[in-house]
Design a protein around this motif. Structure first.
Motif, mmCIF file in Angstrom:
data_model
loop_
_atom_site.group_PDB
_atom_site.id
_atom_site.type_symbol
_atom_site.label_atom_id
_atom_site.label_comp_id
_atom_site.label_asym_id
_atom_site.label_seq_id
_atom_site.Cartn_x
_atom_site.Cartn_y
_atom_site.Cartn_z
ATOM 1 N N ASP A 1 -9.012 8.174 -15.674
ATOM 2 C CA ASP A 1 -8.047 8.171 -14.582
ATOM 3 C C ASP A 1 -6.635 8.437 -15.112
ATOM 4 O O ASP A 1 -5.958 7.520 -15.582
ATOM 5 C CB ASP A 1 -8.085 6.841 -13.846
ATOM 6 N N PRO A 2 -6.175 9.688 -15.034
ATOM 7 C CA PRO A 2 -4.828 10.008 -15.511
ATOM 8 C C PRO A 2 -3.761 9.933 -14.430
ATOM 9 O O PRO A 2 -2.673 10.494 -14.599
ATOM 10 C CB PRO A 2 -4.999 11.452 -16.001
ATOM 11 N N ALA A 3 -4.044 9.251 -13.321
ATOM 12 C CA ALA A 3 -3.145 9.287 -12.156
ATOM 13 C C ALA A 3 -1.726 8.841 -12.495
ATOM 14 O O ALA A 3 -0.754 9.378 -11.962
ATOM 15 C CB ALA A 3 -3.718 8.425 -11.034
ATOM 16 N N ASP A 4 -1.578 7.847 -13.382
ATOM 17 C CA ASP A 4 -0.235 7.345 -13.690
ATOM 18 C C ASP A 4 0.329 7.951 -14.973
ATOM 19 O O ASP A 4 1.313 7.452 -15.517
ATOM 20 C CB ASP A 4 -0.238 5.824 -13.782
ATOM 21 N N MET B 1 -14.790 6.999 -6.751
ATOM 22 C CA MET B 1 -15.305 7.787 -7.871
ATOM 23 C C MET B 1 -14.862 9.229 -7.715
ATOM 24 O O MET B 1 -14.853 9.777 -6.629
ATOM 25 C CB MET B 1 -16.837 7.704 -7.898
ATOM 26 N N SER B 2 -14.495 9.890 -8.823
ATOM 27 C CA SER B 2 -13.897 11.212 -8.753
ATOM 28 C C SER B 2 -14.917 12.324 -8.865
ATOM 29 O O SER B 2 -14.627 13.404 -9.315
ATOM 30 C CB SER B 2 -12.887 11.357 -9.883
ATOM 31 N N SER B 3 -16.159 12.082 -8.464
ATOM 32 C CA SER B 3 -17.184 13.094 -8.615
ATOM 33 C C SER B 3 -18.299 12.839 -7.633
ATOM 34 O O SER B 3 -18.366 11.808 -6.981
ATOM 35 C CB SER B 3 -17.743 13.056 -10.037
ATOM 36 N N SER B 4 -19.191 13.807 -7.533
ATOM 37 C CA SER B 4 -20.398 13.602 -6.739
ATOM 38 C C SER B 4 -21.578 14.129 -7.516
ATOM 39 O O SER B 4 -21.465 15.070 -8.290
ATOM 40 C CB SER B 4 -20.288 14.336 -5.399
ATOM 41 N N VAL B 5 -22.718 13.485 -7.345
ATOM 42 C CA VAL B 5 -23.931 13.865 -8.059
ATOM 43 C C VAL B 5 -25.016 14.120 -7.048
ATOM 44 O O VAL B 5 -25.252 13.312 -6.148
ATOM 45 C CB VAL B 5 -24.381 12.749 -9.038
#
Length: 327
Positions: free
Chosen positions: A109-112, A1-5
């Motif tokens: 997810d824009p990784a590609d 996951m690209s975040s933390s809460v």
């Protein structure tokens, strides 16, 4: 996951001082692990400046919604460190807080994604690193709002949305900076009387489509929750009377954050995309050919082009709204 809460039980809400009679909010902090343009990402969900479900008051974005657990008011504010402070009120507060990362694009997810095949897209991507595609996960709300915007001007659609939500929605809890309302429940959409739609200025084809969809609203939501991909969502939505590819795409974009959805049939979109990428307008087929250079990210490219501010000069007369309320 690209975040933390992180949850904070004693922090002050990210807004004006609460009245003594207002219950304290539930609160959290979201720390994105990627650049985030909070306003550009979250305000994409707003339906005009006077949308009663979304208000901007200074540095705070307020959003009222009907979650699966009940109505909630959410307040978002970005700190100088980039942390998003969130406070929520109402029965759906916990759901709204848990959904903050997705609303802010954490699941995008824009990784590609490779913007380098066109200089305009590459520049827009470089200049807007915080543009993310958020999602509300509220399918029927997104579907209803998309139907409002079918084949009429934005001004008409936003005015009708404001009226119907204010008249038939539910007052949002918490110390909102202005009266705010959450959309009706699916049952509530079904019960809106015909005269109310007429008074709001929404044309019969749109109002009838919303009511028909609401009769199957729960089954539509269940089917979409189990859909494998955007094409499967399209098949579910387009099978409903009065819902075509444009409405399906708009629903996918807002509710599901679909990075590849394209609103084919939009009055201006193909012209704008064609002008931004080639200097001349094009039609839907031409737009799809241009966007085929970015498979899986066509909506991302559209949003980047909008953020870049490239606009075709307006030459013709403006389309004036029709008022059917006195007919």
């Amino acid at each position: 996951m690209s975040s933390s809460v992180a949850h904070a039980s004693h922090a002050r809400p990210p807004a004006a001082t609460e009245k003594a009679s207002t219950p304290r909010p539930r609160e959290t902090e979201y720390r994105p692990r990627h650049p985030l343009d909070l306003r550009r990402t979250v305000l994409f969900q707003r339906h005009g400046r006077n949308d009663p479900t979304m208000v901007v008051a200074g540095p705070v974005i307020w959003r009222a919604s009907r979650t699966p657990e009940g109505v909630a008011t959410l307040a978002l504010r970005e700190s100088s460190s980039g942390t998003i402070r969130a406070a929520a009120w109402g029965a759906g507060a916990e759901w709204a807080l848990a959904q903050v990362p997705a609303l802010c694009g954490a699941e995008d997810d824009p990784a590609d994604f490779d913007p380098t095949s066109h200089p305009v897209v590459a520049r827009a991507h470089h200049r807007n690193p915080g543009l993310r595609l958020g999602r509300t996960d509220l399918v029927f709300e997104a579907l209803a709002s998309a139907v409002f915007e079918q084949k009429i001007t934005g001004m008409q659609a936003f005015s009708a949305w404001r009226c119907i939500i204010s008249w038939h929605g539910e007052r949002a809890p918490g110390p909102t900076p202005a009266p705010m309302f959450a959309p009706p429940s699916i049952e509530g959409w079904r019960r809106i009387p015909s005269w109310s739609w007429h008074r709001a200025g929404l044309e019969p084809p749109q109002s009838q489509t919303v009511v028909r969809a609401a009769r199957r609203g729960e089954s539509i939501e269940r089917a979409i929750a189990g859909a494998e991909d955007g094409e499967a969502v399209d098949r579910i939505l387009i099978s409903q009377a009065g819902i075509g590819p444009w409405t399906s795409a708009e629903t996918r974009i807002r509710a599901l954050g679909d990075p590849d959805a394209v609103s084919v049939g939009d009055f201006h979109l193909a012209h704008e995309v064609g002008y931004a990428l080639t200097g001349t307008r094009t039609d839907d087929d031409g737009m799809l050919r241009l966007l085929s250079a970015w498979p899986g990210h066509r909506q991302r490219v559209i949003r980047l082009l909008a953020a870049a501010g490239v606009r075709e000069p307006r030459r013709g007369p403006r389309l004036h709204p029709e008022d059917h309320r006195d007919r």
